[in-house]
Design a protein around this motif. Structure first.
Motif, PDB file in Angstrom:
ATOM      1  N   PRO B 161      22.237  -9.113  -9.278  1.00  8.63           N
ATOM      2  CA  PRO B 161      23.172  -8.010  -9.483  1.00  8.63           C
ATOM      3  C   PRO B 161      24.191  -7.895  -8.351  1.00  8.63           C
ATOM      4  CG  PRO B 161      21.144  -7.145  -8.542  1.00  8.63           C
ATOM      5  CD  PRO B 161      20.963  -8.628  -8.691  1.00  8.63           C
ATOM      6  N   PHE B 162      24.012  -8.648  -7.277  1.00  7.07           N
ATOM      7  CA  PHE B 162      24.971  -8.563  -6.168  1.00  7.07           C
ATOM      8  C   PHE B 162      25.901  -9.765  -6.213  1.00  7.07           C
ATOM      9  CE2 PHE B 162      20.665  -7.381  -4.477  1.00  7.07           C
ATOM     10  CZ  PHE B 162      20.790  -6.025  -4.716  1.00  7.07           C
ATOM     11  N   THR B 163      27.167  -9.529  -6.010  1.00  8.31           N
ATOM     12  CA  THR B 163      28.086 -10.655  -5.962  1.00  8.31           C
ATOM     13  C   THR B 163      29.183 -10.387  -4.956  1.00  8.31           C
ATOM     14  OG1 THR B 163      29.750 -11.871  -7.204  1.00  8.31           O
ATOM     15  CG2 THR B 163      29.150  -9.726  -8.079  1.00  8.31           C
ATOM     16  N   GLU B 164      29.576 -11.436  -4.254  1.00  5.13           N
ATOM     17  CA  GLU B 164      30.550 -11.269  -3.192  1.00  5.13           C
ATOM     18  C   GLU B 164      31.932 -10.931  -3.756  1.00  5.13           C
ATOM     19  OE1 GLU B 164      31.434 -14.018   0.574  1.00  5.13           O
ATOM     20  OE2 GLU B 164      29.321 -13.726   0.120  1.00  5.13           O
ATOM     21  N   ARG B 165      32.317 -11.626  -4.823  1.00  2.00           N
ATOM     22  CA  ARG B 165      33.641 -11.335  -5.391  1.00  2.00           C
ATOM     23  C   ARG B 165      33.740 -11.771  -6.841  1.00  2.00           C
ATOM     24  NH1 ARG B 165      37.845 -16.190  -5.048  1.00  2.00           N
ATOM     25  NH2 ARG B 165      36.275 -17.769  -5.378  1.00  2.00           N
ATOM     26  N   ASP B 166      32.693 -12.468  -7.338  1.00  2.00           N
ATOM     27  CA  ASP B 166      32.782 -13.056  -8.669  1.00  2.00           C
ATOM     28  C   ASP B 166      32.359 -12.084  -9.765  1.00  2.00           C
ATOM     29  OD1 ASP B 166      33.850 -15.518  -9.167  1.00  2.00           O
ATOM     30  OD2 ASP B 166      32.146 -16.609  -8.346  1.00  2.00           O
ATOM     31  N   SER B 167      32.668 -12.465 -11.004  1.00  2.00           N
ATOM     32  CA  SER B 167      32.193 -11.702 -12.149  1.00  2.00           C
ATOM     33  C   SER B 167      30.741 -12.083 -12.401  1.00  2.00           C
ATOM     34  CB  SER B 167      33.044 -12.066 -13.371  1.00  2.00           C
ATOM     35  OG  SER B 167      32.260 -12.006 -14.543  1.00  2.00           O
ATOM     36  N   PRO B 168      29.893 -11.094 -12.762  1.00  2.00           N
ATOM     37  CA  PRO B 168      28.498 -11.415 -13.036  1.00  2.00           C
ATOM     38  C   PRO B 168      28.303 -12.256 -14.294  1.00  2.00           C
ATOM     39  CG  PRO B 168      28.909  -9.067 -13.385  1.00  2.00           C
ATOM     40  CD  PRO B 168      30.154  -9.658 -12.816  1.00  2.00           C
ATOM     41  N   ASP B 169      29.298 -12.287 -15.167  1.00  2.00           N
ATOM     42  CA  ASP B 169      29.193 -13.062 -16.401  1.00  2.00           C
ATOM     43  C   ASP B 169      30.038 -14.337 -16.372  1.00  2.00           C
ATOM     44  OD1 ASP B 169      27.378 -11.671 -18.076  1.00  2.00           O
ATOM     45  OD2 ASP B 169      28.857 -10.079 -18.308  1.00  2.00           O
ATOM     46  N   VAL B 170      31.220 -14.217 -15.796  1.00  2.00           N
ATOM     47  CA  VAL B 170      32.137 -15.372 -15.797  1.00  2.00           C
ATOM     48  C   VAL B 170      32.629 -15.658 -14.373  1.00  2.00           C
ATOM     49  CG1 VAL B 170      33.939 -16.461 -17.169  1.00  2.00           C
ATOM     50  CG2 VAL B 170      33.005 -14.288 -17.929  1.00  2.00           C
ATOM     51  N   PRO B 171      31.756 -16.163 -13.521  1.00  2.46           N
ATOM     52  CA  PRO B 171      32.184 -16.459 -12.149  1.00  2.46           C
ATOM     53  C   PRO B 171      33.070 -17.707 -12.104  1.00  2.46           C
ATOM     54  CG  PRO B 171      29.911 -17.144 -12.486  1.00  2.46           C
ATOM     55  CD  PRO B 171      30.348 -16.478 -13.755  1.00  2.46           C
ATOM     56  N   PHE B 172      33.821 -17.864 -11.025  1.00  2.00           N
ATOM     57  CA  PHE B 172      34.743 -19.012 -10.988  1.00  2.00           C
ATOM     58  C   PHE B 172      34.752 -19.743  -9.646  1.00  2.00           C
ATOM     59  CE2 PHE B 172      36.946 -14.990 -10.322  1.00  2.00           C
ATOM     60  CZ  PHE B 172      37.555 -15.197  -9.096  1.00  2.00           C
ATOM     61  N   ALA B 173      33.954 -19.284  -8.667  1.00  2.00           N
ATOM     62  CA  ALA B 173      33.993 -19.906  -7.340  1.00  2.00           C
ATOM     63  C   ALA B 173      33.715 -21.415  -7.405  1.00  2.00           C
ATOM     64  CB  ALA B 173      32.986 -19.229  -6.418  1.00  2.00           C
ATOM     65  N   MET B 174      32.693 -21.787  -8.157  1.00  2.05           N
ATOM     66  CA  MET B 174      32.316 -23.200  -8.224  1.00  2.05           C
ATOM     67  C   MET B 174      33.366 -23.982  -9.030  1.00  2.05           C
ATOM     68  SD  MET B 174      28.386 -24.363  -8.324  1.00  2.05           S
ATOM     69  CE  MET B 174      28.003 -23.824  -9.959  1.00  2.05           C
ATOM     70  N   ASP B 175      33.924 -23.350 -10.058  1.00  3.62           N
ATOM     71  CA  ASP B 175      34.984 -24.001 -10.849  1.00  3.62           C
ATOM     72  C   ASP B 175      36.142 -24.400  -9.934  1.00  3.62           C
ATOM     73  OD1 ASP B 175      33.381 -22.275 -12.529  1.00  3.62           O
ATOM     74  OD2 ASP B 175      34.788 -22.669 -14.166  1.00  3.62           O
ATOM     75  N   GLU B 176      36.524 -23.459  -9.053  1.00  2.00           N
ATOM     76  CA  GLU B 176      37.641 -23.717  -8.139  1.00  2.00           C
ATOM     77  C   GLU B 176      37.326 -24.868  -7.200  1.00  2.00           C
ATOM     78  OE1 GLU B 176      39.775 -19.358  -7.591  1.00  2.00           O
ATOM     79  OE2 GLU B 176      38.265 -19.982  -6.144  1.00  2.00           O
ATOM     80  N   ILE B 177      36.086 -24.876  -6.709  1.00  2.00           N
ATOM     81  CA  ILE B 177      35.685 -25.934  -5.775  1.00  2.00           C
ATOM     82  C   ILE B 177      35.767 -27.299  -6.463  1.00  2.00           C
ATOM     83  CG2 ILE B 177      33.714 -26.881  -4.473  1.00  2.00           C
ATOM     84  CD1 ILE B 177      32.949 -23.972  -3.794  1.00  2.00           C
ATOM     85  N   ILE B 178      35.234 -27.355  -7.685  1.00  2.00           N
ATOM     86  CA  ILE B 178      35.234 -28.632  -8.425  1.00  2.00           C
ATOM     87  C   ILE B 178      36.672 -29.130  -8.621  1.00  2.00           C
ATOM     88  CG2 ILE B 178      34.664 -29.739 -10.640  1.00  2.00           C
ATOM     89  CD1 ILE B 178      32.323 -27.574 -10.793  1.00  2.00           C
ATOM     90  N   SER B 179      37.546 -28.210  -8.994  1.00  2.00           N
ATOM     91  CA  SER B 179      38.953 -28.588  -9.192  1.00  2.00           C
ATOM     92  C   SER B 179      39.583 -29.061  -7.890  1.00  2.00           C
ATOM     93  CB  SER B 179      39.770 -27.411  -9.733  1.00  2.00           C
ATOM     94  OG  SER B 179      39.236 -26.981 -10.954  1.00  2.00           O
ATOM     95  N   ALA B 180      39.280 -28.345  -6.800  1.00  2.00           N
ATOM     96  CA  ALA B 180      39.846 -28.713  -5.497  1.00  2.00           C
ATOM     97  C   ALA B 180      39.388 -30.107  -5.070  1.00  2.00           C
ATOM     98  CB  ALA B 180      39.448 -27.677  -4.446  1.00  2.00           C
TER      99      ALA B 180
END
Lengths: 192, 294
Positions: B161-180
């Motif tokens: 239930p805790f998240t630094e900045r992402d959505s609990p259902d549709v997070p994107f941090a890892m997506d961004e990393i993969i693209s980078a």
């Protein structure tokens, strides 16, 4: 699905609600509007005796045994999907943890027998070494929970072992005495 | 270049066993980026989901010992494990919301000469890469052409239930990393669906029923591999893939990498230093796999 459909006021456990209310986060159960978002979100809802919405209804109606003896609390894998979606911000996962603890303490975890064996052995290892030793945990779990199916676990264990992911020796923390002093003090103070 | 980034590092128990490839690759990648991971002195198990199912105050006191030790350093506490992240974070939230619990736990800690005031910044390693290091620096370090289609699988506890900045259902941090890193992120709608967690040992049939769609969805999306940021998710999808095949009559063999392994590959770090030989479903660079299939 309920064992008893008509229940007289006199046989219901009214203290159960107070017991749950007194838990951290338990007060919020009063706010439940029975919307069913939790049940609809639960990945294990289909295999549960009662999906979460019904559990809250049963708690509030005083069906103590039905709740504690249900398989529901053991199918909760702590994914917190219900908890983040609940419009009343009920800490549903934390309530499930509390129900697990009560069921284990009162010997009502029949449907959660294997999960209770896993959790109890986990606690035992952490208290012994300060850390979980996954190899010993798996071995103990198989011996106590699945002795007749031990061979089913061999290919799995072997794959992990041969890939260097199941160490034989545990890692004991240096200051295990410090941890034990903390746990001893908790024992004296009592749980919530 | 900024001054050297330092963090207090909490590996978690799985780092010594089933999550070893995660641990090895996380350290290799951080070393490559000149990030200092100071291992928390004599850390103990956070308690995870299992301890909390048996004891309440004791489980939180066990977790709090780590936070009490970390507090004096004044640094952020970083963990690569989603279960450690949530369990350690929970202590802080309980400290804030329930003063009685705070008093009780500190009373217990004081028996061992410790105190936790509350306020250690507990963070998941994923967000150190996405927030502190950032995409610019990550893409600047890329030395190898990934040419991989990647399904980003977050699992539960890193975003709920805790998240630094992402959505609990549709997070994107890892997506961004993969693209980078030059990877191709495939559409993966099950990215935060439960992998079954510890249920896999308890009710295998139900658990595999949860894990199978995660593999199936990645394969159907055309992914060459799944990338995850949780040791238990990786274990369930990697080590149990052959069981999924056995039970469902499928023939999946999609590699399941830790996101730190993917970063290491993109940086051109030697595969041996990324623990790739420890993955159960063998990793083959997509280019090589494509070549093999003609």
């Amino acid at each position: 699905m309920l064992k008893r459909e008509v229940v007289y006021e006199s046989v219901l456990d009214h203290d159960f609600l107070d017991e749950i209310y007194s838990l951290p986060g338990g007060q919020e159960i009063k706010k439940c509007i029975q919307c069913g978002t939790c049940s609809g979100s639960c990945p294990q809802g289909a295999v549960m005796d009662y999906a979460p919405r019904k559990i809250f209804s049963l708690i509030r109606a005083g069906f103590r045994d039905e709740v504690l003896e249900s398989n529901t609390i053991w199918y909760c894998s702590s994914c917190y999907t219900c908890a983040v979606r609940c419009p009343k911000e009920i800490k549903i996962t934390d309530v499930m943890y509390a129900l697990k603890r009560i069921a284990i303490k009162e010997g009502k975890a029949k449907k959660g027998r294997k999960a209770a064996i896993l959790s109890n052995n986990f606690v035992r290892l952490v208290n012994k070494y300060g850390r979980n030793h996954e190899t010993e945990l798996m071995t103990r779990y198989i011996l106590f929970a699945e002795p007749h199916h031990a061979f089913n676990f061999i290919p799995q264990g072997w794959k992990l072992f041969s890939n260097g992911r199941l160490p034989i020796m545990p890692h004991k923390i240096k200051n295990i005495d410090q941890l034990r002093k903390i746990l001893k003090k908790v024992d004296e103070l009592g749980e919530i | 270049m900024a001054t050297k980034q330092s963090y207090i590092y909490y590996p978690g128990c799985s780092a010594e066993a089933t999550g070893k490839p995660y641990e090895i690759s996380a350290r290799a990648v951080c070393e490559h980026l000149d990030i200092e991971l100071k291992e928390l002195a004599d850390w103990n198990c956070c308690g995870a989901t299992a301890y909390l199912s048996v004891e309440d105050i004791a489980s939180m006191a066990v977790a709090a010992r780590n936070l009490a030790i970390a507090e004096s350093t004044g640094l952020d506490l970083i963990t690569p494990c989603s279960a450690c992240y949530i369990t350690l974070s929970k202590v802080d939230h309980y400290f804030e919301d329930y003063p009685d619990i705070r008093t009780k736990i500190n009373n217990a800690l004081s028996a061992a000469g410790l105190e936790y005031k509350g306020g250690v910044n507990v963070r998941h390693l994923l967000y150190v890469f996405s927030e502190d290091i950032g995409m610019e620096r990550l893409s600047g370090m890329v030395r190898a052409d990934l040419s991989l289609r990647v399904a980003p699988y977050y699992g539960c506890q890193v975003v709920r239930p805790f998240t630094e900045r992402d959505s609990p259902d549709v997070p994107f941090a890892m997506d961004e990393i993969i693209s980078a890193l030059g990877g191709d992120v495939v559409d993966y709608p099950l990215k935060t669906k439960c992998c079954s967690g510890a249920l896999i040992g308890i009710d295998e049939k139900t658990a595999l029923g949860l894990a199978k769609p995660l593999i199936e969805c990645a394969v159907r999306s055309g992914a060459d591999c799944i990338v995850t940021c949780c040791p238990l998710c990786q274990l369930n999808l990697d080590a149990y893939q052959y069981k999924i095949n056995k039970v469902y009559g499928t023939n999946y063999h999609i590699p399941v990498l830790f996101f730190t392994q993917l970063i290491g590959l993109a940086f051109g770090i030697d595969e041996g230093r990324l623990g790739l030989n420890m993955n159960i479903v063998p990793y083959r660079p997509a280019a090589r796999a494509k070549g093999a299939s003609g």
